[in-house]
Design an enzyme around this catalytic site. Structure first.
Site, short mmCIF file in Angstrom:
data_model
loop_
_atom_site.label_atom_id
_atom_site.label_comp_id
_atom_site.label_asym_id
_atom_site.label_seq_id
_atom_site.Cartn_x
_atom_site.Cartn_y
_atom_site.Cartn_z
NE ARG A 63 -4.05 -1.59 0.10
CZ ARG A 63 -5.11 -1.77 -0.72
NH1 ARG A 63 -5.08 -0.84 -2.11
NH2 ARG A 63 -6.17 -2.32 -0.72
CB ALA A 75 -11.71 -4.13 -0.23
CD GLU A 91 -12.91 -4.90 -6.62
OE1 GLU A 91 -11.62 -5.67 -6.20
OE2 GLU A 91 -12.82 -4.01 -7.49
CD GLU A 95 -8.92 -7.09 -4.31
OE1 GLU A 95 -8.77 -7.66 -3.06
OE2 GLU A 95 -8.91 -5.91 -4.54
CD GLU A 136 -8.56 -3.09 -11.13
OE1 GLU A 136 -8.12 -1.81 -11.41
OE2 GLU A 136 -9.68 -3.10 -10.44
#
Length: 181
Positions: A63, A75, A91, A95, A136
């Site tokens: 992050r 999330a 999602e 993920e 992604e």
């Protein structure tokens, strides 16, 4: 409660990005004085607790805001005009590579109402079946499965730092307690 409401006198958009908009509001306080509010607008998010066979699937990812790898429940951001449950399904699949036979909405909450309107809708996903993970292009993450005992120990030891994950896992533990009694 109307005596606590602030009136917006002027709102100035400072930045509009792909995920958030930042604006500066000039407000009139309940006592008549003026002040300013820095507001981060966000279209909302979903968070999912993938649970099966006494295990939770979490994602680890770097992050940029915290400059560290964080262990989280899956999330993501709700796209414009996207249904919340459809976003949760998308999602989860992107993920984790899982599809869920059952989604249970647990709660909706604000992430930081002191400066942001972001609201997260939290789901419990069960009856999981493996599909295909499709992150992604700019999303790099690793899957981690934890047993419920490992989750309890990590919570007690303060090992989770992400608020939605702490809230989600606490709801999961409460749900398990209520449904296994």
């Amino acid at each position: 409660m109307d005596e606590l409401v602030e009136e917006i006198i002027k709102s100035t958009k400072l930045y509009e990005g792909r995920i958030v908009t930042l604006k500066l509001d000039e407000v009139r306080l309940p006592n008549g004085n003026k002040s300013s509010r820095e507001i981060v607008e966000h279209d909302g998010s979903v968070a999912i607790i993938p649970y099966q066979d006494n295990k939770v699937t979490l994602v680890e990812q770097f992050r940029a805001a915290t400059k560290e790898v964080v262990l989280e429940i899956p999330a993501g951001k709700i796209e414009i005009n996207e249904e919340v449950l459809k976003c949760a399904r998308r999602e989860l699949e992107e993920e984790t590579g899982f599809r869920a036979g059952s989604f249970r909405k647990l709660v909706q909450f604000y992430t930081s109402p002191g400066f942001s309107n972001e609201e997260i809708t939290l789901y419990l996903a069960t009856n999981l079946s493996k599909y295909k993970q499709q992150t992604e292009a700019d999303e790099f993450l690793a899957l981690r499965k934890l047993t419920i005992d490992e989750v309890k120990n990590r919570i007690k030891a303060g090992k989770f730092k992400d608020a939605k994950t702490i809230i989600g896992l606490q709801y999961l533990l409460q749900w398990l307690e209520n449904n296994q009694a």
